[in-house]
Design an enzyme around this catalytic site. Structure first.
Site: not given
Length: 222
Positions: A44, A80, A92, A94, A109, A113, A131-132, A136, A161
């Protein structure tokens, strides 16, 4: 069926792991994990990523710019690069300061922003980004009693930004855009729909800003 609740499971044996690449935000691990004690390990690949926070800033009544004081949420439009698209999103970022509580990352944040602060913070929803393959976890906050930051507390936005233009959008319009497939950022869609649902219930069931949440034990930093 019992309680409908995700639970951490550390019973699966990891027989081998190698960090094959590492950068400033995430790393890539190659794991061998035995899913069943009687089976051979399977390969994996895991992206060990920083956790993140998102903020649904909401105002209504006298503080709203909408007719009749209708509820509105703050959104930004950001390029993005991985998906080659400009996406409408809630603020949003990190959780990349070691030891920083998630709500403090959310305050930071929102300020960076949008040049805004908020006096009231609650948790709307928690999600895993993908989640695969990725560790995060994202906590989406509801921020109310919003106010403008003084000039000396604002930061200069750079790179993507620098293009951000905070825009107040009617909550109903944001909900309809999410349901129509016009919005694609997962924490934005989840947060907007959760905000609409919670508001319809008189904000019943909101969790406190420091409530525990399910994150991966192998997240990149936190």
């Amino acid at each position: 069926m019992g309680e409908l609740r995700d639970q951490q499971d550390l019973s699966r044996e990891v027989t081998g792991t190698e960090r094959v690449w590492s950068g400033p935000v995430f790393a890539v691990d190659a794991d061998l994990v035995r899913l069943d004690p009687r089976s051979q390990p399977v390969a994996r690949q895991v992206v060990a990523h920083d956790n993140a926070v998102a903020v649904v800033a909401l105002r209504e009544g006298a503080g709203s710019s909408q007719p009749g004081g209708a509820p509105e949420v703050l959104m930004i439009r950001q390029y993005r690069h991985p998906v080659r698209a400009c996406l409408w999103e809630v603020p949003a970022g990190l959780q990349d300061v070691v030891g920083e509580p998630a709500v403090e990352a959310a305050r930071r944040e929102l300020a960076e922003e949008t040049d805004l602060g908020a006096r009231r913070w609650d948790v709307l929803v928690d999600v895993y980004a993908s989640p695969g393959f990725c560790t995060e976890a994202v906590r989406v906050f509801l921020a109310r009693e919003v106010y403008e930051l003084p000039l000396d507390q604002r930061v200069v936005r750079e790179a993507e930004e620098a293009e951000l233009v905070p825009t107040w959008v009617p909550l109903e319009q944001a909900v309809q855009a999410a349901l129509a497939g016009q919005l694609h950022n997962c924490s934005t869609v989840a947060g907007i729909l959760a905000a609409e649902r919670c508001r319809s219930r008189g904000w019943e069931g909101l969790r406190e800003a420091d409530s525990p949440w399910l994150t991966s034990p192998v997240a990149f930093r936190n």
